[in-house]
Design a protein around this motif. Sequence first.
Motif, PDB file in Angstrom:
ATOM      1  N   ILE A 138     -37.670 -10.111  66.388  1.00 13.75           N
ATOM      2  CA  ILE A 138     -37.863  -9.589  65.028  1.00 13.75           C
ATOM      3  C   ILE A 138     -38.973  -8.547  65.018  1.00 13.75           C
ATOM      4  CG2 ILE A 138     -38.525 -10.185  62.669  1.00 13.75           C
ATOM      5  CD1 ILE A 138     -37.364 -12.986  63.195  1.00 13.75           C
ATOM      6  N   VAL A 139     -40.085  -8.871  65.667  1.00 16.70           N
ATOM      7  CA  VAL A 139     -41.208  -7.926  65.716  1.00 16.70           C
ATOM      8  C   VAL A 139     -40.802  -6.644  66.448  1.00 16.70           C
ATOM      9  CG1 VAL A 139     -43.551  -7.566  66.575  1.00 16.70           C
ATOM     10  CG2 VAL A 139     -42.918  -9.771  65.585  1.00 16.70           C
ATOM     11  N   ALA A 140     -40.076  -6.786  67.559  1.00 17.56           N
ATOM     12  CA  ALA A 140     -39.631  -5.605  68.298  1.00 17.56           C
ATOM     13  C   ALA A 140     -38.698  -4.753  67.457  1.00 17.56           C
ATOM     14  CB  ALA A 140     -38.928  -6.032  69.588  1.00 17.56           C
ATOM     15  N   SER A 141     -37.776  -5.393  66.745  1.00 16.95           N
ATOM     16  CA  SER A 141     -36.848  -4.667  65.879  1.00 16.95           C
ATOM     17  C   SER A 141     -37.594  -3.877  64.817  1.00 16.95           C
ATOM     18  CB  SER A 141     -35.879  -5.654  65.229  1.00 16.95           C
ATOM     19  OG  SER A 141     -35.138  -5.044  64.197  1.00 16.95           O
ATOM     20  N   SER A 142     -38.550  -4.539  64.169  1.00 14.34           N
ATOM     21  CA  SER A 142     -39.312  -3.875  63.106  1.00 14.34           C
ATOM     22  C   SER A 142     -40.164  -2.746  63.668  1.00 14.34           C
ATOM     23  CB  SER A 142     -40.196  -4.904  62.391  1.00 14.34           C
ATOM     24  OG  SER A 142     -39.416  -5.936  61.826  1.00 14.34           O
ATOM     25  N   THR A 143     -40.765  -2.984  64.821  1.00 14.12           N
ATOM     26  CA  THR A 143     -41.620  -1.955  65.429  1.00 14.12           C
ATOM     27  C   THR A 143     -40.813  -0.724  65.822  1.00 14.12           C
ATOM     28  OG1 THR A 143     -43.100  -3.678  66.296  1.00 14.12           O
ATOM     29  CG2 THR A 143     -43.239  -1.486  67.295  1.00 14.12           C
ATOM     30  N   VAL A 144     -39.665  -0.945  66.463  1.00 15.99           N
ATOM     31  CA  VAL A 144     -38.817   0.183  66.861  1.00 15.99           C
ATOM     32  C   VAL A 144     -38.357   0.956  65.629  1.00 15.99           C
ATOM     33  CG1 VAL A 144     -36.580   0.797  67.873  1.00 15.99           C
ATOM     34  CG2 VAL A 144     -38.063  -0.844  69.029  1.00 15.99           C
ATOM     35  N   THR A 145     -37.969   0.234  64.591  1.00 15.16           N
ATOM     36  CA  THR A 145     -37.516   0.891  63.359  1.00 15.16           C
ATOM     37  C   THR A 145     -38.621   1.749  62.759  1.00 15.16           C
ATOM     38  OG1 THR A 145     -35.966  -0.911  62.889  1.00 15.16           O
ATOM     39  CG2 THR A 145     -36.583   0.509  61.048  1.00 15.16           C
ATOM     40  N   MET A 146     -39.831   1.207  62.687  1.00 16.95           N
ATOM     41  CA  MET A 146     -40.939   1.964  62.100  1.00 16.95           C
ATOM     42  C   MET A 146     -41.280   3.193  62.946  1.00 16.95           C
ATOM     43  SD  MET A 146     -43.540  -0.927  60.523  1.00 16.95           S
ATOM     44  CE  MET A 146     -43.641  -1.970  61.987  1.00 16.95           C
ATOM     45  N   VAL A 147     -41.284   3.030  64.256  1.00 16.73           N
ATOM     46  CA  VAL A 147     -41.618   4.161  65.136  1.00 16.73           C
ATOM     47  C   VAL A 147     -40.567   5.258  65.034  1.00 16.73           C
ATOM     48  CG1 VAL A 147     -41.862   4.862  67.552  1.00 16.73           C
ATOM     49  CG2 VAL A 147     -42.982   2.773  66.749  1.00 16.73           C
ATOM     50  N   VAL A 148     -39.292   4.888  65.110  1.00 17.42           N
ATOM     51  CA  VAL A 148     -38.219   5.880  65.045  1.00 17.42           C
ATOM     52  C   VAL A 148     -38.229   6.594  63.701  1.00 17.42           C
ATOM     53  CG1 VAL A 148     -35.708   6.189  65.024  1.00 17.42           C
ATOM     54  CG2 VAL A 148     -36.768   4.723  66.743  1.00 17.42           C
ATOM     55  N   CYS A 149     -38.399   5.845  62.615  1.00 17.98           N
ATOM     56  CA  CYS A 149     -38.412   6.471  61.284  1.00 17.98           C
ATOM     57  C   CYS A 149     -39.593   7.426  61.139  1.00 17.98           C
ATOM     58  CB  CYS A 149     -38.477   5.396  60.201  1.00 17.98           C
ATOM     59  SG  CYS A 149     -36.927   4.511  59.955  1.00 17.98           S
ATOM     60  N   THR A 150     -40.744   7.038  61.674  1.00 17.51           N
ATOM     61  CA  THR A 150     -41.916   7.913  61.602  1.00 17.51           C
ATOM     62  C   THR A 150     -41.688   9.206  62.382  1.00 17.51           C
ATOM     63  OG1 THR A 150     -43.388   5.994  61.387  1.00 17.51           O
ATOM     64  CG2 THR A 150     -44.380   8.072  62.089  1.00 17.51           C
ATOM     65  N   ILE A 151     -41.137   9.081  63.586  1.00 18.92           N
ATOM     66  CA  ILE A 151     -40.882  10.273  64.416  1.00 18.92           C
ATOM     67  C   ILE A 151     -39.875  11.200  63.744  1.00 18.92           C
ATOM     68  CG2 ILE A 151     -39.885  11.047  66.598  1.00 18.92           C
ATOM     69  CD1 ILE A 151     -41.061   8.527  67.885  1.00 18.92           C
TER      70      ILE A 151
ATOM     71  N   LYS B 171     -39.069  11.369  60.573  1.00 19.82           N
ATOM     72  CA  LYS B 171     -39.604  11.919  59.331  1.00 19.82           C
ATOM     73  C   LYS B 171     -40.523  13.102  59.612  1.00 19.82           C
ATOM     74  CE  LYS B 171     -42.495  10.789  55.343  1.00 19.82           C
ATOM     75  NZ  LYS B 171     -43.351   9.766  54.696  1.00 19.82           N
ATOM     76  N   LYS B 172     -41.378  12.969  60.622  1.00 21.36           N
ATOM     77  CA  LYS B 172     -42.311  14.057  60.951  1.00 21.36           C
ATOM     78  C   LYS B 172     -41.589  15.283  61.509  1.00 21.36           C
ATOM     79  CE  LYS B 172     -46.438  11.254  61.753  1.00 21.36           C
ATOM     80  NZ  LYS B 172     -47.474  10.841  62.749  1.00 21.36           N
ATOM     81  N   SER B 173     -40.477  15.037  62.198  1.00 19.81           N
ATOM     82  CA  SER B 173     -39.763  16.157  62.809  1.00 19.81           C
ATOM     83  C   SER B 173     -38.790  16.834  61.859  1.00 19.81           C
ATOM     84  CB  SER B 173     -38.992  15.672  64.039  1.00 19.81           C
ATOM     85  OG  SER B 173     -37.988  14.742  63.665  1.00 19.81           O
TER      86      SER B 173
END
Length: 496
Positions: free
Chosen positions: A166-179, A181-183
Amino acid sequence: MALKVLSALDTSKTQYYHFKAIIIAGMGLFTDAYDLFCIPPLMRLIGSIYYSDKPDKKAVSTMLFLALLGTVIGQLVFGRLGDLIGRRRVYGLALMLMVLSSVGCGFSICTTKNCVLVSLGFFRFLLGVGIGGDYPLSATIMSEFANKRTRGAFIAAVFSMQGFGIVASSTVTMVVCTIFKKSSATVSEHHTPPEADVAWRLILMLGSIPAALTYYWRMMMPETARYTALVERNVVQAAKDMEKVLDISLSQIAEEFPLSPNPPQYSLLSRQFLRRHGRDLFACSAAWFLVDVVFYSSNLFQSLIYHSFIDHNGNKKLNAYDEAFEVAKLQAIVAVCSTIPGYVVTVYFIDRIGRVKIQLLGFFFMSLVYFAIGIPYKLHWDKHPNMGFMFLYCLTFFFANFGPNTTTFIVPAELFPARFRSTCHGIAGAVGKVGAMIGSVGFLWFSREDKSGYPDPTRMMVSLIILGGVCLVGLLVTYFFTFETMGRSLEDNENE
């Protein structure tokens, strides 16, 4: 008289291979949780791309139903195959199906709404089959490798990999969305850029990597000694296999008379099986059914929690990436604060106070929490959702995992004969996932939302009270029917 190789397994010290087996067996559960919990935030992205706001309830329910239906089929089919042709032979197949299906979810064909959802639903179904197959095999393999003193902790540790998934899923989702969004130069609350269609696919496919990395180690695992000795009747090979992975010399476990007495020959669908093991199978299946009704009904809270703690009653507008990010962050907070601590406490206490007491404790406190949320819901929580509600919500996950959600995974792997162990675990798990269908799909349809996205307060109150009642039924089933397996060898549990 017990075989030497089995006695050696029951009394062996905790060794490196035990921890290695936890990682190898637990990675399937890790992938299971990753794929299950990445869907809520990804539905925010998919809704922004293919719908005006979010997928309708019919689409969400169908996605949940297909994945759970696949899990039911996988548990029954792979559970039976694990007893018929061996745990090791089908273990890698279940994991490979999970890996390929995860990648397939990301490559869901077409770019139109209906086509994407049909394709995604198909691969989610196949993913469910692989996940379902992993449940009985992981639990059975770990139970048959472990010693009787710490067997419960080892199986619970395998199951606890869900929390880290669960933590890995949430972390990957947050990282991908942040990247992404910035790009992106075009993202706004009114416009979702086309590259968001790549983001949700990438998140799904990344979940296959940890499982793929353990595939080689699964294929290198020997067959469990209990299956080789008690089902295949090859005691010599069982001793040789255990010498390779555990710090045991062959001279200590070699039998003077390599052929053990023939066990009672009765089939799965026989009166003798029902007389010997029918009560245990009922207890395991009923408890798993009841806890999954409650555990998967957590979908009832999603819209309320989202609006209360993320969207601030609609006053704050978020773009698609921010919505997915915030939902994933909320899931990570719940996992770190309640889900993982529940697993950790279970690992520590499972071989000290027993499976039955933990299951009773979990059902009891879950019922109290649901009543505490449900009875005053219409008068208080509906109008004033606050951190008190969030705290109680987290407690339901803590006592589910320090309770029946974990013990229902452990007990079926300890109660049944070696030649039925994987099958019976699969049957109990399949019945549990039928409860999950009722919990996630049935209650999702029962709770109607108003125009602001809130569930109907009266229906919500009734649903929460019903969930508390379901927990009380689980408590009664546990008290009257569930057999304690702590501290006994698997063969003693079978005979008793």
